[in-house]
Design a protein around this motif. Sequence first.
Motif, PDB file in Angstrom:
ATOM      1  N   GLU A  35       5.659 -11.146   5.964  1.00 49.76           N
ATOM      2  CA  GLU A  35       5.614  -9.685   5.952  1.00 49.76           C
ATOM      3  C   GLU A  35       5.127  -9.189   4.603  1.00 49.76           C
ATOM      4  OE1 GLU A  35       9.674  -8.988   6.949  1.00 49.76           O
ATOM      5  OE2 GLU A  35      10.391  -9.180   4.889  1.00 49.76           O
ATOM      6  N   GLY A  36       4.662  -7.947   4.575  1.00 49.15           N
ATOM      7  CA  GLY A  36       4.169  -7.395   3.323  1.00 49.15           C
ATOM      8  C   GLY A  36       3.964  -5.899   3.423  1.00 49.15           C
ATOM      9  N   SER A  37       3.573  -5.303   2.289  1.00 54.18           N
ATOM     10  CA  SER A  37       3.305  -3.865   2.219  1.00 54.18           C
ATOM     11  C   SER A  37       1.882  -3.651   1.745  1.00 54.18           C
ATOM     12  CB  SER A  37       4.275  -3.175   1.255  1.00 54.18           C
ATOM     13  OG  SER A  37       5.610  -3.418   1.619  1.00 54.18           O
ATOM     14  N   VAL A  38       1.151  -2.755   2.413  1.00 54.61           N
ATOM     15  CA  VAL A  38      -0.241  -2.467   2.071  1.00 54.61           C
ATOM     16  C   VAL A  38      -0.389  -0.954   1.904  1.00 54.61           C
ATOM     17  CG1 VAL A  38      -2.662  -2.684   2.778  1.00 54.61           C
ATOM     18  CG2 VAL A  38      -1.009  -4.456   3.432  1.00 54.61           C
ATOM     19  N   LEU A  39      -1.072  -0.534   0.841  1.00 55.94           N
ATOM     20  CA  LEU A  39      -1.339   0.890   0.674  1.00 55.94           C
ATOM     21  C   LEU A  39      -2.168   1.406   1.842  1.00 55.94           C
ATOM     22  CD1 LEU A  39      -2.125   1.146  -3.151  1.00 55.94           C
ATOM     23  CD2 LEU A  39      -0.221   2.229  -1.953  1.00 55.94           C
ATOM     24  N   LYS A  40      -1.826   2.576   2.338  1.00 62.40           N
ATOM     25  CA  LYS A  40      -2.493   3.134   3.509  1.00 62.40           C
ATOM     26  C   LYS A  40      -3.996   3.311   3.278  1.00 62.40           C
ATOM     27  CE  LYS A  40      -1.754   7.474   4.503  1.00 62.40           C
ATOM     28  NZ  LYS A  40      -1.078   8.728   4.943  1.00 62.40           N
ATOM     29  N   LYS A  41      -4.372   3.550   2.021  1.00 61.48           N
ATOM     30  CA  LYS A  41      -5.800   3.767   1.732  1.00 61.48           C
ATOM     31  C   LYS A  41      -6.561   2.465   1.497  1.00 61.48           C
ATOM     32  CE  LYS A  41      -4.631   4.813  -3.105  1.00 61.48           C
ATOM     33  NZ  LYS A  41      -4.672   5.854  -4.146  1.00 61.48           N
ATOM     34  N   ASN A  42      -5.888   1.331   1.584  1.00 55.60           N
ATOM     35  CA  ASN A  42      -6.554   0.043   1.391  1.00 55.60           C
ATOM     36  C   ASN A  42      -7.107  -0.426   2.741  1.00 55.60           C
ATOM     37  OD1 ASN A  42      -7.453  -2.459   0.603  1.00 55.60           O
ATOM     38  ND2 ASN A  42      -5.502  -3.148  -0.252  1.00 55.60           N
ATOM     39  N   ALA A  43      -8.168   0.228   3.188  1.00 60.95           N
ATOM     40  CA  ALA A  43      -8.733  -0.036   4.518  1.00 60.95           C
ATOM     41  C   ALA A  43      -9.212  -1.478   4.696  1.00 60.95           C
ATOM     42  CB  ALA A  43      -9.867   0.950   4.796  1.00 60.95           C
ATOM     43  N   PRO A  44      -9.916  -2.084   3.699  1.00 59.78           N
ATOM     44  CA  PRO A  44     -10.361  -3.472   3.907  1.00 59.78           C
ATOM     45  C   PRO A  44      -9.203  -4.440   4.156  1.00 59.78           C
ATOM     46  CG  PRO A  44     -11.518  -2.480   2.045  1.00 59.78           C
ATOM     47  CD  PRO A  44     -10.438  -1.529   2.436  1.00 59.78           C
ATOM     48  N   MET A  45      -8.080  -4.254   3.437  1.00 56.17           N
ATOM     49  CA  MET A  45      -6.941  -5.137   3.628  1.00 56.17           C
ATOM     50  C   MET A  45      -6.318  -4.920   5.006  1.00 56.17           C
ATOM     51  SD  MET A  45      -5.094  -7.584   2.510  1.00 56.17           S
ATOM     52  CE  MET A  45      -5.668  -7.660   0.815  1.00 56.17           C
ATOM     53  N   LEU A  46      -6.233  -3.679   5.441  1.00 54.32           N
ATOM     54  CA  LEU A  46      -5.669  -3.413   6.768  1.00 54.32           C
ATOM     55  C   LEU A  46      -6.542  -4.006   7.862  1.00 54.32           C
ATOM     56  CD1 LEU A  46      -4.375   0.248   6.261  1.00 54.32           C
ATOM     57  CD2 LEU A  46      -3.012  -1.841   6.422  1.00 54.32           C
ATOM     58  N   MET A  52       4.061   2.296   9.843  1.00 52.10           N
ATOM     59  CA  MET A  52       4.248   3.068   8.626  1.00 52.10           C
ATOM     60  C   MET A  52       5.631   2.784   8.037  1.00 52.10           C
ATOM     61  SD  MET A  52       1.376   4.506   8.278  1.00 52.10           S
ATOM     62  CE  MET A  52       1.805   5.465   6.834  1.00 52.10           C
ATOM     63  N   ASP A  53       5.689   2.740   6.700  1.00 58.50           N
ATOM     64  CA  ASP A  53       6.964   2.579   6.019  1.00 58.50           C
ATOM     65  C   ASP A  53       7.746   3.888   6.139  1.00 58.50           C
ATOM     66  OD1 ASP A  53       9.091   2.306   4.253  1.00 58.50           O
ATOM     67  OD2 ASP A  53       7.925   1.258   2.734  1.00 58.50           O
ATOM     68  N   PRO A  54       8.927   3.887   6.761  1.00 63.85           N
ATOM     69  CA  PRO A  54       9.677   5.149   6.932  1.00 63.85           C
ATOM     70  C   PRO A  54      10.120   5.763   5.618  1.00 63.85           C
ATOM     71  CG  PRO A  54      11.015   3.255   7.581  1.00 63.85           C
ATOM     72  CD  PRO A  54       9.631   2.745   7.354  1.00 63.85           C
ATOM     73  N   ASP A  55      10.186   4.959   4.544  1.00 62.72           N
ATOM     74  CA  ASP A  55      10.636   5.478   3.248  1.00 62.72           C
ATOM     75  C   ASP A  55       9.487   5.889   2.342  1.00 62.72           C
ATOM     76  OD1 ASP A  55      13.342   4.973   3.904  1.00 62.72           O
ATOM     77  OD2 ASP A  55      13.084   2.863   3.356  1.00 62.72           O
ATOM     78  N   ASP A  56       8.256   5.495   2.685  1.00 65.82           N
ATOM     79  CA  ASP A  56       7.091   5.827   1.850  1.00 65.82           C
ATOM     80  C   ASP A  56       5.878   5.914   2.763  1.00 65.82           C
ATOM     81  OD1 ASP A  56       4.988   6.041   0.062  1.00 65.82           O
ATOM     82  OD2 ASP A  56       5.749   4.498  -1.302  1.00 65.82           O
ATOM     83  N   ARG A  57       5.429   7.115   3.036  1.00 63.03           N
ATOM     84  CA  ARG A  57       4.349   7.321   4.000  1.00 63.03           C
ATOM     85  C   ARG A  57       3.003   6.848   3.478  1.00 63.03           C
ATOM     86  NH1 ARG A  57       6.525   7.227   8.496  1.00 63.03           N
ATOM     87  NH2 ARG A  57       4.665   8.158   9.444  1.00 63.03           N
ATOM     88  N   GLU A  58       2.937   6.441   2.220  1.00 62.74           N
ATOM     89  CA  GLU A  58       1.683   5.907   1.675  1.00 62.74           C
ATOM     90  C   GLU A  58       1.569   4.405   1.887  1.00 62.74           C
ATOM     91  OE1 GLU A  58      -0.840   7.773   0.444  1.00 62.74           O
ATOM     92  OE2 GLU A  58       0.452   9.394   1.177  1.00 62.74           O
ATOM     93  N   LEU A  59       2.606   3.774   2.449  1.00 63.00           N
ATOM     94  CA  LEU A  59       2.612   2.330   2.650  1.00 63.00           C
ATOM     95  C   LEU A  59       2.616   1.977   4.132  1.00 63.00           C
ATOM     96  CD1 LEU A  59       5.196   0.983   0.014  1.00 63.00           C
ATOM     97  CD2 LEU A  59       2.705   0.856  -0.093  1.00 63.00           C
ATOM     98  N   VAL A  60       1.921   0.882   4.438  1.00 66.10           N
ATOM     99  CA  VAL A  60       1.934   0.324   5.788  1.00 66.10           C
ATOM    100  C   VAL A  60       2.648  -1.027   5.728  1.00 66.10           C
ATOM    101  CG1 VAL A  60       0.551  -0.489   7.733  1.00 66.10           C
ATOM    102  CG2 VAL A  60      -0.224   1.486   6.380  1.00 66.10           C
ATOM    103  N   LEU A  61       3.653  -1.213   6.564  1.00 70.06           N
ATOM    104  CA  LEU A  61       4.365  -2.485   6.631  1.00 70.06           C
ATOM    105  C   LEU A  61       3.674  -3.385   7.650  1.00 70.06           C
ATOM    106  CD1 LEU A  61       8.062  -1.182   6.641  1.00 70.06           C
ATOM    107  CD2 LEU A  61       6.631  -1.832   4.698  1.00 70.06           C
ATOM    108  N   VAL A  62       3.331  -4.592   7.223  1.00 71.36           N
ATOM    109  CA  VAL A  62       2.637  -5.536   8.102  1.00 71.36           C
ATOM    110  C   VAL A  62       3.514  -6.769   8.298  1.00 71.36           C
ATOM    111  CG1 VAL A  62       0.368  -4.710   7.396  1.00 71.36           C
ATOM    112  CG2 VAL A  62       1.389  -6.633   6.191  1.00 71.36           C
ATOM    113  N   GLU A  63       3.401  -7.367   9.493  1.00 70.46           N
ATOM    114  CA  GLU A  63       4.253  -8.504   9.815  1.00 70.46           C
ATOM    115  C   GLU A  63       3.549  -9.424  10.799  1.00 70.46           C
ATOM    116  OE1 GLU A  63       8.731  -8.140  10.557  1.00 70.46           O
ATOM    117  OE2 GLU A  63       7.976  -8.528  12.575  1.00 70.46           O
TER     118      GLU A  63
END
Length: 893
Positions: free
Chosen positions: A856-867, A879-890
């Motif tokens: 698992e990890g956290s990716v900035l929402k604006k980091n489109a290439p990584m997503l 989406m990270d419920p505690d930080d809307r700028e982060l995407v939780l990946v698993e």
Amino acid sequence: MDASPLSKLFNPTSIAIFGASENGTSVGSLTYANLLADGFKGPIVPINPKYKKLGGAKCFAKITDVPDEIDLAVIATPARTVPGIIRECGEAGIKNAIVLSAGFGEGDGGGKDMEAQLLSAARRAGVRFMGPNCVGLVRPGIGMNATFLRSKTPQGRLALISQSGALISAISDWAEPHHTGFSALVSLGNSANIDFGDAMQFLATDPGTDAILLYVEGVRHAPSFISALRSAARLKPVIVLKSGRHVTSAKAANTHTGALIGSDAVFDAALERAGAVRAQTFGQLFAAAEILANTKKSTGNRLTIITNGGGAGVLAADRAGDMGVDLPALSEATIKKLDAILPQYWSHANPVDILGDAKPEAYSAAIKAVMDDPNSDGVLVMLTPQAMTDATAAAQAVIDALPKRRKKPVLACWMGQSSVAEARTLLSANGVPDFFTPERAVEAFSYLAQHHRNRRLALETPGPMANSHLPDLEGARMMIDAALAEDRDMLSDMESKALLRAFNIPINMTIEASTPAEALVAAETVGFPVAVKINSPDISHKSDVGGVHINIADAADVKRAFREIVESTKSARPNARIKGVTVEPMAHVEDARELVIGASRDQVFGPTILFGAGGTMVEVLKDSSVALPPLNAVLADRLINRTRVSAVLEAFRDRPAVDRDAVVEVLLRISDLVCELPEVVELDINPLFAGPDGVLAVDARIGIARPPARDGHYDHVAIHPYPRHLVTETHLTDGTPMVIRPIRPEDAENEKAFVKELSDEAKMFRFMGALNELSPEMLVQFTQIDYRREMALVSMVEIDGKMVQTGVARYVINPDDKSCEFAIVVSDRVQHQGIGTKLMKALFAAARDHGLTIMEGSVLKKNAPMLRLMTDLGFSQRMDPDDRELVLVERWL
């Protein structure tokens, strides 16, 4: 990231106490009373079929009758009932327990069988437990006293983990009058399930704990102990007291190395490798507790002493010398300040003797002057009660003179008893650790200084790895397998040297001969002059039985030497197996020094490596030092420097310096050998000739044994070595060769350059913030990793004729030991070449090798290439419920 599986043990919100009663003297009764008395906020549920109510609270017959969710079970019932209770806890969803009950482990009455039943029940129920036969756990910060101790433990930021319940009791009783608070008192008891490693792993990241004390009687699982100790010591001071320092093995060692290495030396080596500091006595542990409770760090090893008694100052100075604490000269500015306020006969040196009639004003002025001295890292202020001394007023003057934010630790030693008791209480209550004797005060400062030294040493990183030849592992294993197949526990001299040669260690060629005629042929083959030595698997010290002839220059002498050596050996050791002799050319290394390098197997920490002065007097000189593998160049250098013979390696008089790098290289190769070959249990190279033009292994002896079938490849090593099986060769999409391999300490410069050259955007995406370059602390954290707890893979590509790091992917195993948190970054220079995909797939393989199931990890929402890469690799996203700028990946592995 998942919470620690021990979170509900250390920070429960509800507790069930099995064996609670009203009789007032039983363990269950005392523990229940302590839980109620200390202010725990959550429900405390008594479990005892003998009662319907206890003190107004409803009492349940069994845990499955309790309607509410329970976090922690505290068990104080007879040993025979505990396995069943643990099974019921598992049924009730309780995953953590403290087993106070005695009657397990060693001794009569089936204690070992009972403990085996307890472990089996816990394993099946999925319950982690502390104990059995322990005092329990105290967490003053949440009002939890799950022990049967008689004294209340004050709250603070110091943790103690102990296998001895008696020591826990003593510390608890001592703490309050000395104004020393604790974040946790952890009694491990038999350590049957939760051990030092588990407790340290939790407390290392516990925000309420600033320092950790350990009392160790024995280490059950060295890898987890060292792993947790390394992790904790990087973050906060760890002081260790171990009992049984002079217990020696009853088994006589066959090799030089086994005779020279004691178990206590190995424990010291383990602590040094981890960065922890060792206390030698119970009193020193109390001293450590007192200073760590009030002072968290020192910026160096320089102590300035202020005293009103010259003799007391000398005692402190003597102990400083013993402990390696520096007493720096006062700066000119400090001397001028003191000259203006002290009588003309003050000492004008460190210790600062302010004379026996010193008034409180003298103490105040001296403290202020010394605290400003740039030559000092800490201050010890002392008082001896004299006729004109007002001990309490002097203590108050010291307190008033201290700045609110102290940049240096300040310790006090008010000597005496009745006349200074009030002053001592005043000092301790105001955060100035006070000690009864000068020696204890200096020892306490030394722990802070040693922790600072350990942190500084940890920042040393080895240079880039030289292009050395890889060992012939397949050939080495075949040689050992052949010997084991013959039911042998020693390699012959020739096999021992062949094994060293497989690891690229320079050797003196040896030929075996079973007859005088074969000895002559061997001598002619290697060339005169030669050395002839007895060839017997039962004899370690050949010269002791007349089994060595040297400088043999002709054929006749070879045959005569054969007969004399064999006859002499038979006379001295009639039962020894004699296979003949070995013949080798007389070793010649210009300006050689004789060294010994060896390895031995410690029953707790596994392989250990020894370096020291060699030759026939090796046991007499006993000039050696010990380290745990795996070694790198920095660690090998420190190993050498801890011996007296290290000075002889330098140039002196008309002798040139030894090729030290060649000696270091042999240590690194021996480290590699014992890590890769678990069958090697003892090894001696004695002597190793070391001269200005290189090294030569003249004599070698290697003991072997078949490892337990259950062991994995590196289970025999306390610290996981470099996992070379994860090295893979692949290509970029344009066909350029690329190597993906685990990171190693020698990659520090590569990693530093790699991060520095990343674009600002790439740094933001990777580190979630602005970063110019890695600090020394981060560089060590990223390159000197614990391969048992984490992994980092780098991609190396040849660019302009040089291997360059182009990417790195890493993960850290979460406390649940099932999942991991990852991060990845690829150089801006080589985008769109498939590096990210290949790194992540290699990371998946490494995680599976660790037995993990989720990444698992956290990716900035604006980091489109990584997503996009995460989507391609099959990661789920939310989406990270505690930080809307982060995407939780698993991703499931």
